[in-house]
Design an enzyme around this catalytic site. Structure first.
Site, PDB file in Angstrom:
ATOM      1  N   CYS A 119       6.138   1.178   2.420  1.00 41.86           N
ATOM      2  CA  CYS A 119       6.582   1.787   1.933  1.00 41.86           C
ATOM      3  C   CYS A 119       8.438   1.757   2.159  1.00 41.86           C
ATOM      4  O   CYS A 119       9.558   1.260   1.756  1.00 41.86           O
ATOM      5  CB  CYS A 119       6.579   3.258   1.892  1.00 41.86           C
ATOM      6  SG  CYS A 119       5.138   3.820   0.605  1.00 41.86           S
TER       7      CYS A 119
ATOM      8  N   LEU B 134       0.292   4.799   0.226  1.00 39.86           N
ATOM      9  CA  LEU B 134       0.454   5.218   1.183  1.00 39.86           C
ATOM     10  C   LEU B 134       0.537   4.627   2.471  1.00 39.86           C
ATOM     11  O   LEU B 134       0.127   5.755   3.974  1.00 39.86           O
ATOM     12  CB  LEU B 134      -1.316   5.603   1.437  1.00 39.86           C
ATOM     13  CG  LEU B 134      -1.901   5.860  -0.136  1.00 39.86           C
ATOM     14  CD1 LEU B 134      -2.822   6.512   0.267  1.00 39.86           C
ATOM     15  CD2 LEU B 134      -1.882   7.335  -0.756  1.00 39.86           C
ATOM     16  N   CYS B 135       1.119   3.850   2.474  1.00 41.18           N
ATOM     17  CA  CYS B 135       0.917   3.557   4.487  1.00 41.18           C
ATOM     18  C   CYS B 135       2.795   3.609   4.562  1.00 41.18           C
ATOM     19  O   CYS B 135       3.946   2.447   3.512  1.00 41.18           O
ATOM     20  CB  CYS B 135       1.086   1.727   4.584  1.00 41.18           C
ATOM     21  SG  CYS B 135       1.452   0.850   6.055  1.00 41.18           S
ATOM     22  N   SER B 136       3.435   4.379   5.171  1.00 33.88           N
ATOM     23  CA  SER B 136       5.159   4.246   5.967  1.00 33.88           C
ATOM     24  C   SER B 136       5.477   2.607   6.022  1.00 33.88           C
ATOM     25  O   SER B 136       7.188   2.177   5.695  1.00 33.88           O
ATOM     26  CB  SER B 136       5.449   5.142   7.339  1.00 33.88           C
ATOM     27  OG  SER B 136       4.709   3.959   8.367  1.00 33.88           O
TER      28      SER B 136
ATOM     29  N   ASN C 106       1.055  -0.789   0.278  1.00 25.09           N
ATOM     30  CA  ASN C 106      -0.104   0.168   0.075  1.00 25.09           C
ATOM     31  C   ASN C 106       0.596   1.110  -0.267  1.00 25.09           C
ATOM     32  O   ASN C 106       1.741   1.610   1.365  1.00 25.09           O
ATOM     33  CB  ASN C 106      -0.966   0.436   1.171  1.00 25.09           C
ATOM     34  CG  ASN C 106      -2.017   1.500   1.009  1.00 25.09           C
ATOM     35  OD1 ASN C 106      -1.590   2.141   1.324  1.00 25.09           O
ATOM     36  ND2 ASN C 106      -2.429   0.942   2.153  1.00 25.09           N
TER      37      ASN C 106
END
Length: 116
Positions: free
Chosen positions: A14, A9-11, A7
């Protein structure tokens, strides 16, 4: 081949992607929010993760709190909930050689990469 259910948008997701890139390993990315796994794929992931569907759900997500927290559903029904609301799926999930881990903490991924 390594696969990451990611995802963007997920730190944490990432960070897992950055780890894989830093290790110079070949991997495939599945952005599961827009490319939702099939029901069979989700069942297979749960099997190799050795988890029940409810264990793979992000219980702190607003959608869970507002719509699902008080429900008692079967495993198949929870899988359907995840597939209809993929934001509820814990992330990242990394798969290698028939084994899978949730990348929280990131050390789980490091251990998986060291196997074989």
């Amino acid at each position: 081949m390594i696969k990451i259910y990611h995802n963007k948008l997920c730190s944490k997701s990432c960070a897992a992607l950055d780890l894989l890139m830093s290790k110079h390993v070949e991997f495939n990315i599945q952005e599961y929010i827009t490319d939702v796994p099939s029901k069979d794929e989700m069942k297979n992931l749960l099997t190799i993760l050795k988890m029940k569907p409810l264990q793979l759900i992000r219980h702190h997500e607003t959608i869970f709190q507002e719509n699902f927290k008080d429900l008692i559903l079967t495993d198949n029904e929870w899988i359907d909930v995840m597939l209809q609301n993929p934001i509820l799926i814990e992330r990242p999930i990394v798969v290698k050689n028939g084994k899978a881990v949730i990348g929280r903490p990131i050390e789980n991924i490091i251990k998986l990469l060291q196997e074989f």
